[in-house]
Design an enzyme around this catalytic site. Structure first.
Site, PDB file in Angstrom:
ATOM      1  N   LYS A  14     -57.555 122.840 153.557  1.00  0.00           N
ATOM      2  CA  LYS A  14     -58.818 122.577 152.875  1.00  0.00           C
ATOM      3  C   LYS A  14     -59.570 121.407 153.472  1.00  0.00           C
ATOM      4  O   LYS A  14     -58.985 120.402 153.836  1.00  0.00           O
ATOM      5  CB  LYS A  14     -58.560 122.301 151.398  1.00  0.00           C
ATOM      6  CG  LYS A  14     -58.358 123.592 150.676  1.00  0.00           C
ATOM      7  CD  LYS A  14     -58.079 123.412 149.230  1.00  0.00           C
ATOM      8  CE  LYS A  14     -57.779 124.758 148.649  1.00  0.00           C
ATOM      9  NZ  LYS A  14     -58.983 125.473 148.240  1.00  0.00           N
ATOM     10  N   HIS A  63     -45.987 135.075 152.315  1.00  0.00           N
ATOM     11  CA  HIS A  63     -47.179 135.022 153.162  1.00  0.00           C
ATOM     12  C   HIS A  63     -47.024 135.860 154.423  1.00  0.00           C
ATOM     13  O   HIS A  63     -47.953 135.996 155.196  1.00  0.00           O
ATOM     14  CB  HIS A  63     -47.520 133.570 153.498  1.00  0.00           C
ATOM     15  CG  HIS A  63     -47.788 132.776 152.252  1.00  0.00           C
ATOM     16  ND1 HIS A  63     -46.802 132.046 151.633  1.00  0.00           N
ATOM     17  CD2 HIS A  63     -48.887 132.650 151.489  1.00  0.00           C
ATOM     18  CE1 HIS A  63     -47.305 131.491 150.539  1.00  0.00           C
ATOM     19  NE2 HIS A  63     -48.568 131.842 150.432  1.00  0.00           N
ATOM     20  N   CYS A  70     -44.822 133.270 145.632  1.00  0.00           N
ATOM     21  CA  CYS A  70     -46.152 133.453 145.026  1.00  0.00           C
ATOM     22  C   CYS A  70     -46.298 134.913 144.607  1.00  0.00           C
ATOM     23  O   CYS A  70     -45.356 135.703 144.740  1.00  0.00           O
ATOM     24  CB  CYS A  70     -47.242 133.041 146.028  1.00  0.00           C
ATOM     25  SG  CYS A  70     -48.889 132.863 145.300  1.00  0.00           S
ATOM     26  N   ARG A 103     -74.581 138.479 154.032  1.00  0.00           N
ATOM     27  CA  ARG A 103     -73.237 138.343 154.625  1.00  0.00           C
ATOM     28  C   ARG A 103     -73.163 138.969 156.020  1.00  0.00           C
ATOM     29  O   ARG A 103     -72.146 139.536 156.414  1.00  0.00           O
ATOM     30  CB  ARG A 103     -72.174 138.969 153.702  1.00  0.00           C
ATOM     31  CG  ARG A 103     -71.966 138.182 152.424  1.00  0.00           C
ATOM     32  CD  ARG A 103     -70.859 138.774 151.588  1.00  0.00           C
ATOM     33  NE  ARG A 103     -71.271 140.019 150.953  1.00  0.00           N
ATOM     34  CZ  ARG A 103     -70.443 140.945 150.507  1.00  0.00           C
ATOM     35  NH1 ARG A 103     -69.145 140.789 150.648  1.00  0.00           N
ATOM     36  NH2 ARG A 103     -70.905 142.044 149.933  1.00  0.00           N
TER      37      ARG A 103
HETATM   38  N1  GLN Z   1     -49.967 135.036 138.791  1.00  0.00           N
HETATM   39  C1  GLN Z   1     -50.706 134.987 140.002  1.00  0.00           C
HETATM   40  C2  GLN Z   1     -50.234 136.096 140.944  1.00  0.00           C
HETATM   41  O1  GLN Z   1     -49.105 136.401 140.942  1.00  0.00           O
HETATM   42  C3  GLN Z   1     -50.557 133.654 140.695  1.00  0.00           C
HETATM   43  C4  GLN Z   1     -51.403 133.560 141.918  1.00  0.00           C
HETATM   44  C5  GLN Z   1     -51.390 132.205 142.589  1.00  0.00           C
HETATM   45  O2  GLN Z   1     -50.551 131.392 142.372  1.00  0.00           O
HETATM   46  N2  GLN Z   1     -52.340 131.942 143.436  1.00  0.00           N
HETATM   47  O3  GLN Z   1     -51.000 136.645 141.700  1.00  0.00           O
HETATM   48 ZN    ZN Z   2     -48.944 131.173 143.959  1.00  0.00          ZN
END
Ligand code: GLN
Ligand code: ZN
Length: 767
Positions: free
Chosen positions: A128, A705, A737, A35
């Site tokens: 991606k 994010h 998320c 790496r």
């Molecule tokens: N349960 C996971 C988290 O909260 C979901 C992660 C994801 O959607 N990439 O980290």
């Molecule tokens: Zn997520």
């Protein structure tokens, strides 16, 4: 052109090669066996090393790869497959497609600013690369974009070609093809409505022409133009653009020979027809991901007077090549083309570097594997075997056969919940007693340095198993107390024990193996070490029950059990290729079904099965999508349908563009689905409803994010907007998320605002 050596990139040895079979690869990992690239770029970013040091690491890594490929005995060696970040970004720099906001910077600073942003200057988007886990930096183009060869003679492909030559290597520079480059680009934010990057084709091809002329001037005999866009569905207009580009490049009087590489699937018939009629000297096709290529080739009448580069060694997966099969494929191709080169199916960028570095793998599993270095040897072996008609090596051992009992169980289990959605809704409302606009989070809480240290200490044996367990439980207790204090309705345990949502389960399931050094570039300096799903999957013992029940024991509010879904478990692993993915997905689903049953029996009333990768595995071609969605949905339902009507199943997907899969979301039949929606202002709620989704929805009201703390008013507004499309009892309030990459200060502040926003809107709707 009639004296073209048949081997793209090999030194021109005239007629000597004609009729023989030679070998090449389409690309090689650039990160270094230890790496090196990651550490060098991160040192540069942190100011610990200067630009010269970084440049030197790059040069060392390139030389090492060229040496290795030559020593292995490969006939034709690629160059310009190295990158300090990403080959699409390199192309943007090469053709000077640099948006104005980066132009005050120069050199590496400009380059990395485009990739990662700098204070006040956001980066380009990243997404991606086709259906892989590699991410490229999306070119941002507008009518104002003026392509030109930015660095003239010092441009990267030219410089790397000359660098190799000076070291004694004749190489074949690799470029992202012009059509693929434009199809991967997006219009700049201020481009007028209707502008398409493809409109810029002619100007771009002019720059490619200049690159080719200069490469020829430096002595390059071949160049490789990667056009993976040709394996997806393409419009007639796009195919015309392909023809226009390669007609123009083909007619250049001074240029290297052109090899166009279409990988990751079966090339479109129209595309191959056009290439076959063009002056392109070689076409590379993928016979691993695109078994249909044989038929397409036959249907266009082969490739008369051209070289076919046959990708018969899988560049994207870690399995040893079945050399008999590879030879048989090549043998049938020899009837359709004049000249054949044996190759990998795509760049080896997508696999780990060296199997020999793995010392802890089970020998049976190891015997079935090949990483980049081993795959180069396989290409050479197949080439040699075709030339000399030697015996193929023994086949790789097969995976152990599936347990009969498991198969019978799989056949006997249904995938439909007991009650219909209405019955379940009432049953859960009564059992859980949750308010309208119930608040929750997606699962993980911030992974603090202490958590990471405890994990590292445990791995290194510096703390006992009991110490580790204590540390995790303390963390869970903290997170539960915090959530109660914040006033959230449905709690989570926070996932402190999980390094990664796939690896955590892979380590506990039979049929999966982990590597020690199997790093693969995901983007920039971020590499992943995907687990290897090599045999039948089974769950020897419960995986999450202890943590979940511990968390539940601390509170009277429901704690969500948290699992990773079958599709995501496959998408982020290297998966056996000796049976259909659908079959493997069902085995994973069965293991999850048992875990869910255990969670339910232990008193966990809500269970979330995350499927963030559901869209990612979607096939590149429309025709293959229904088949995929069918098994993907089936696996999710197999995993989740065993529970009582009172047990609530959640799922989570972190993207907001559902497009093709919107129908599938409903078919999953989860009771509640949380999705990313903050940036798109809840649009998705209406879209999901319009597509027939009638269960609970948790549109993310906080974009996690960024470290920004959204105000309660902002989230409130989002909720009110969502309420136009969904009734309050089915609306959930949650972030976009998981919070594992966030810090505690912004997490606490944002969740406080989130709860306040939910309360205010709740008061209004319940009057
Ligand atoms: N349960 C996971 C988290 O909260 C979901 C992660 C994801 O959607 N990439 O980290
Ligand atoms: Zn997520």
């Amino acid at each position: 052109m009639s004296t073209a050596p048949m081997n793209p990139g090999a030194t021109n040895t005239g007629a000597m090669n004609t009729g023989a079979v030679n070998t090449t690869i389409l690309g090689y990992p650039r990160i270094g066996a230890r790496r090196e690239l990651k550490f060098a770029t991160e040192d540069y970013w942190a100011g610990r090393a200067d630009a010269d040091a970084l440049a030197k690491t790059g040069a060392d890594l390139r030389a090492a790869v060229w040496n290795e490929l030559r020593d292995a005995g490969l006939d034709a060696i690629p160059s310009n497959t190295f990158s300090f970040y990403d080959q699409v970004l390199d192309t943007s720099v090469l053709v000077d497609a640099v948006p104005g906001r980066y132009r005050h910077l120069t050199g590496f600073d400009r380059y990395f600013a485009m990739a990662r942003g700098v204070q006040d200057v956001p980066p380009l988007e990243m997404t991606k690369w086709f259906d892989t886990n590699y991410h490229y930096i999306v070119p941002e183009l507008g009518p104002e974009t003026r392509f030109r060869l930015a660095d003239g003679a010092a441009a990267k492909p030219l410089a790397e070609y000359r660098e190799a030559k000076a070291l004694g290597f004749e190489t074949r520079p690799v470029l992202v093809g012009p059509l693929t480059y434009l199809l991967l680009a997006k219009p700049s934010p201020d481009a007028p409505e209707g502008f398409r990057p493809l409109d810029l084709l002619d100007g771009l091809v002019d720059v490619y022409a200049e690159v080719l002329e200069r490469l020829a001037g430096s002595g390059a005999a071949w160049v490789q133009l990667d056009e993976p866009a040709l394996v997806a569905d393409r419009t007639e207009e796009e195919i015309d653009a392909l023809a226009r580009a390669y007609t123009r490049l083909g007619r250049l009087t001074s240029r290297p020979r052109l090899m166009v590489a279409a990988y990751f699937g079966t090339i479109g018939t129209a595309a191959l027809q056009r290439l076959s009629r063009s002056r392109v000297e070689a076409v590379a096709l993928d016979f691993v991901a695109g078994p249909g290529n044989l038929d397409v080739l036959a249907s266009v009448g082969g490739l008369p007077r051209k070289t076919l580069v046959a990708g018969v060694v899988d560049g994207r997966n870690v399995w040893r090549t079945d050399q008999r099969r590879a030879r048989a494929t090549c043998a049938s191709l020899l009837g359709l083309v004049d000249r054949l080169v044996v190759s990998t199916s795509c760049s080896l960028l997508h696999v780990p570097i060296d199997l020999d570095a793995e010392t802890a793998l089970d020998p049976d599993v190891r015997g079935r594997l090949a990483f980049a270095r081993q795959k180069v040897a396989e290409v050479i072996a197949v080439g040699r075997a075709l030339k000399e008609d030697v015996q193929a090596p023994a086949e790789a051992p097969a995976a152990a056969g599936i347990d009969r009992a498991v198969r019978e169980r799989l056949d006997s289990i249904g995938d439909t919940r007991r009650g219909d959605r209405g019955t379940r809704f009432t049953a859960q409302r009564d059992a859980l007693g949750l308010p309208e606009l119930a608040t929750t989070t997606i699962g993980s809480f911030p992974q603090t340095p202490e958590i990471r240290r405890a994990r590292a200490d445990r791995r290194a044996g510096r703390i006992t198993e009991a110490d580790y367990e204590r540390a995790m439980k303390d963390e869970i207790a903290r997170v539960i107390a915090l959530q109660e204090d914040l006033g959230l309705d449905v709690l989570v345990h926070g996932e402190p024990e999980r390094n990664d949502m796939v690896q955590y389960f892979a380590e506990q399931l039979d049929g999966y193996a982990a590597t020690e050094h199997g790093w693969v570039q995901s983007y920039g300096s971020r590499y992943v070490r995907p687990p290897i799903l090599h045999s039948d999957v089974a769950r020897p013992r419960p995986m999450t029950v202890e943590w979940a029940t511990y968390a539940q024991s601390l509170t009277s509010r429901p704690v969500k059990g948290m699992l990773t879904g079958p599709v995501t478990m496959l998408a982020w692993s290297f998966v056996r290729d000796d049976q259909p993915l659908a079959e493997t997905a069902r085995q994973v689903a069965l293991a999850l079904r048992d875990e869910i049953a255990d969670l339910e029996a232990a008193g966990i009333r809500i269970i979330q099965v995350d499927e963030p990768a559901l869209r990612e595995l979607l096939p590149l071609r429309d025709a293959e999508r229904p088949g995929y969605l069918d098994w993907a949905v089936g696996a999710f339902r197999l995993a989740t349908s065993g529970v009582a009507d009172t047990t609530q199943i959640h799922t989570h997907m972190c993207y907001s563009e559902f497009g093709e899969i919107i129908g599938a979301i409903g078919a999953l039949d989860a009771d509640v689905t949380s999705v990313e929606a903050a940036r798109s202002h809840m649009e998705l709620v209406g879209d999901l409803r319009a597509a027939g989704y009638a269960n609970g929805i948790g549109p993310g009201v906080w974009d996690i994010h960024s470290p920004r703390v959204p105000a309660a008013g902002e989230m409130e507004e989002n909720l009110r907007r969502a309420l136009r499309a969904v009734e309050p009892a089915r609306l959930w309030v949650n972030p976009d998320c998981g919070l594992k990459t966030r810090g505690y200060p912004e997490t606490e502040a944002s969740l406080r605002n989130l709860v306040a926003a939910a309360r205010r809107v709740r008061e209004d709707v319940t009057g």
